[in-house]
Every structure is written in C-alpha cells, then in structure tokens.
Scaffold this active site. Structure first.
Site, PDB file in Angstrom:
ATOM      1  N   GLY A 229       0.815  -1.209   0.000  1.00  0.00           N
ATOM      2  CA  GLY A 229       0.000   0.000   0.000  1.00  0.00           C
ATOM      3  C   GLY A 229       0.845   1.254   0.000  1.00  0.00           C
ATOM      4  O   GLY A 229       1.337   1.658  -1.039  1.00  0.00           O
TER       5      GLY A 229
ATOM      6  N   SER B  44       6.451  -4.361  -2.311  1.00  0.00           N
ATOM      7  CA  SER B  44       6.108  -2.965  -2.557  1.00  0.00           C
ATOM      8  C   SER B  44       6.284  -2.172  -1.247  1.00  0.00           C
ATOM      9  O   SER B  44       7.347  -2.246  -0.632  1.00  0.00           O
ATOM     10  CB  SER B  44       4.684  -2.869  -3.118  1.00  0.00           C
ATOM     11  OG  SER B  44       4.440  -1.613  -3.685  1.00  0.00           O
ATOM     12  N   TRP B  45       5.257  -1.445  -0.787  1.00  0.00           N
ATOM     13  CA  TRP B  45       5.398  -0.745   0.492  1.00  0.00           C
ATOM     14  C   TRP B  45       5.769  -1.710   1.610  1.00  0.00           C
ATOM     15  O   TRP B  45       6.522  -1.372   2.521  1.00  0.00           O
ATOM     16  CB  TRP B  45       4.111  -0.001   0.857  1.00  0.00           C
ATOM     17  CG  TRP B  45       4.002   0.253   2.343  1.00  0.00           C
ATOM     18  CD1 TRP B  45       3.221  -0.414   3.233  1.00  0.00           C
ATOM     19  CD2 TRP B  45       4.765   1.205   3.105  1.00  0.00           C
ATOM     20  NE1 TRP B  45       3.434   0.073   4.509  1.00  0.00           N
ATOM     21  CE2 TRP B  45       4.372   1.065   4.456  1.00  0.00           C
ATOM     22  CE3 TRP B  45       5.728   2.165   2.777  1.00  0.00           C
ATOM     23  CZ2 TRP B  45       4.902   1.843   5.472  1.00  0.00           C
ATOM     24  CZ3 TRP B  45       6.267   2.939   3.791  1.00  0.00           C
ATOM     25  CH2 TRP B  45       5.853   2.777   5.128  1.00  0.00           C
TER      26      TRP B  45
ATOM     27  N   ASP C 134       9.230  -3.381 -14.206  1.00  0.00           N
ATOM     28  CA  ASP C 134       8.468  -2.637 -13.192  1.00  0.00           C
ATOM     29  C   ASP C 134       8.596  -1.146 -13.476  1.00  0.00           C
ATOM     30  O   ASP C 134       9.618  -0.532 -13.177  1.00  0.00           O
ATOM     31  CB  ASP C 134       9.002  -2.975 -11.796  1.00  0.00           C
ATOM     32  CG  ASP C 134       8.135  -2.418 -10.678  1.00  0.00           C
ATOM     33  OD1 ASP C 134       7.395  -1.436 -10.914  1.00  0.00           O
ATOM     34  OD2 ASP C 134       8.208  -2.959  -9.556  1.00  0.00           O
TER      35      ASP C 134
ATOM     36  N   HIS D 297       5.512  -4.772 -11.807  1.00  0.00           N
ATOM     37  CA  HIS D 297       5.357  -4.575 -10.370  1.00  0.00           C
ATOM     38  C   HIS D 297       4.492  -5.658  -9.733  1.00  0.00           C
ATOM     39  O   HIS D 297       4.744  -6.072  -8.602  1.00  0.00           O
ATOM     40  CB  HIS D 297       4.741  -3.203 -10.104  1.00  0.00           C
ATOM     41  CG  HIS D 297       4.791  -2.786  -8.672  1.00  0.00           C
ATOM     42  ND1 HIS D 297       5.959  -2.424  -8.037  1.00  0.00           N
ATOM     43  CD2 HIS D 297       3.814  -2.673  -7.735  1.00  0.00           C
ATOM     44  CE1 HIS D 297       5.707  -2.110  -6.775  1.00  0.00           C
ATOM     45  NE2 HIS D 297       4.402  -2.254  -6.568  1.00  0.00           N
TER      46      HIS D 297
END
Length: 312
Positions: free
Chosen positions: A41, A113-114, A264, A292
C-alpha cells in the site's frame, strides 16, 4: 500454491495505543516456523490470498492489518481518524508489540512494494527478531522513488499524467496536494481525489495486463487506501533519504531473497539492485518479463524461497 481457504485458528484486535487497534490472525501449524506477512500500500490491508504462498504444515502464519486499514480501527476513510499517529515508526512499534503479544521469539518476514519498506525498517530496528526475509517488488520509499512514481514515469503515460495533475489543479507538489484533499471533510471531494489517484496508479501498471487493481477498490476501502498512501508519500515515510539502504549492514546474517521484475515501471529495478549490493546475505532474482505485480515466475520464486526457509 497452497490453499487460501484454511481458516485462522486465532485472531483478534490488539490495542497499540493512540486509540488504534490492529487486526491480526494466525493460521497454519501452531508449532510451525513463525512468519509475518507485511502487506503493501501502504493501506491495502492484508489478504487471505497470502496464505497460498505458505505451507500450512510448516508455518505458523501471521497476517495483520496496518493502522487505519483492513479490519483495524479507526479506519482512515473516516476523516476524524488521526493520521498524526500513523507513521512508519508507529507501524514498526506495532509489529514488535504484535510479536510480543503472540509470544513469538523470531519470525520470517514476507511482503512486497510498500511492505518491503516496512519490513526493512523493522528488521533494521530489530534484526535479532528476524530469521529470514522474502521481498517481491522492492521499494524503500525514498523521496526519489516517490518522485519517479508520481511524476517521472509520467513521461511514458503523458495523457494519464495530465489527468492526474489536473485533479489537483496542476499543483507543484502533486502528492502533497492529494494528501490535503484526502483530509477534506467533504466526502465527494475525497472520493474524486481517490478515483483520480487510483486511475493514475492503474495507468502505471497498464502494460502488465492485469486489469485495474487500484480502481477496483471501492467505497471506504479506496478512501482509506489513498488517504494513507498520500499521507506516507507526502512525508517521505518519515525516513531519512536512503537510510534503509545505508543501514542494510544491520541485516548481516539474515538470509534474504529479493525478487523484482525488470519491467516494473513504477518501481525500477535499481532500488533492488542497490539493496542487494548493500546486504551481502540477500540474493536478487530478476524476472525478465515481470512488472510490479509479478506473474507466474515471480510466484514460483516466492514459493521456492518460502518452502526452502520453511524446511530450515
């Protein structure tokens, strides 16, 4: 892939202070190796699909929703929810409090990711509590990475980027302007800003052929997600620029697997490469055809790493 239908055998809401309670659940083998899924997120919330990556006979698997999202309370979609007590430092402290609450000595960390930023922040603060790390789609949320995602990559998607900029009247600080809109009391204003934000995120992923995962978020889920994202990215995740790579030496002795798609567009491979150079115990796998969101080869590499560590 394993089943994602295994019901958690324990779950609850943990009071982490500041009026916040984070939702957690545990599935798999109560006597297995402890593992924590750190969702992306920020603000996406956990997903039961994560269970499919873990052998339920090998792992005691913990999923949790970070502050303000998923089933944690209060939800960031509520403009009254205080975002001042939702920072990277708060989330790191929440993870450590959850470990203590569950009576876990050490655990494997998995995310992307986050989630990779939060994993690295936690592991560098508490390396003695981490057994292994598996990360897909490496990001460290440097301001330079955020500038690329919301401005630089716009050169590849100029039409979509123009619409994204128009959503905040072409403000110089796009992310900051969206963060301000997401704090407005008028729900219609927040809904429009959230829709514009998600349309841009999907544009960046459009070449991956996996639909519109950001726009597909609806109602409060979308509002909370965008409010948290803009809040974190507008503040550089409260991290000194480059600190997570600079301090990767603190991960010495922790085996790591980094998996990143060469295609990505939102998070170029360079960050994963830099991290792998700074963390000698990490192995980097570059998936030539993935972006991604990854794909079949990315999933196979994640499964292989988790199965290997699960047997350790």
């Amino acid at each position: 892939m394993y089943s994602d239908h295994t019901a958690p055998y324990d779950q609850g809401l943990l009071d982490v202070g500041d009026g916040n309670r984070i939702h957690w659940e545990v599935s798999g083998n109560p006597e297995g190796r402890a593992a924590l899924v750190v969702h992306g997120g920020p603000g996406s919330g956990s997903s039961p699909r994560s269970r499919r990556l873990f052998d339920p006979e090998a792992y005691r698997l913990v999923l949790f929703d970070q502050r303000g999202c998923g089933r944690s309370t209060p939800h960031a979609s509520d403009p009254a929810a205080d975002m001042g007590v939702n920072t990277t430092a708060h989330l790191v402290a929440d993870m450590e409090r959850l470990r203590e609450h569950l009576g876990i000595d050490r655990w494997l960390l998995y995310g992307g990711s986050w989630g990779s930023t939060l994993i690295l922040a936690y592991a560098e603060a508490y390396p003695e509590r981490v057994t292994e790390i598996v990360i897909a789609s490496v990001t460290t949320t440097r301001r330079s990475e955020t500038a690329w995602l919301y401005e630089g990559v716009g050169q590849f998607f100029p039409e979509a980027h123009e619409r994204f900029r128009a959503g905040v009247d072409h403000a110089e600080d796009l992310v900051g302007a969206y963060a301000a809109l997401m704090n407005r009391p008028d729900r219609a204003v927040r809904e429009k800003a959230a829709a514009d934000w998600c349309a841009w995120e999907d544009a960046v992923l459009s070449m991956e052929g996996q639909g519109t995962p950001y726009t597909d978020r609806v109602d409060d889920t979308r509002l909370g997600f965008v409010r948290i994202c803009a809040h974190y990215f507008a503040h550089g995740a409260w991290l000194e620029e480059g600190a997570l790579i600079r301090d990767a030496h603190r991960l010495a002795g922790i085996p790591g697997v980094l998996i990143h798609g060469r295609l990505d567009m939102g998070g170029p491979l360079g960050t994963a490469w830099e991290l792998s150079r700074a963390w000698p115990d990490a192995e980097l796998h570059v998936v030539e055809t993935a972006g991604h969101l990854g794909g079949k080869e990315t999933a196979e590499l994640i499964l292989a790493a988790l199965d290997r560590f699960g047997k350790g």
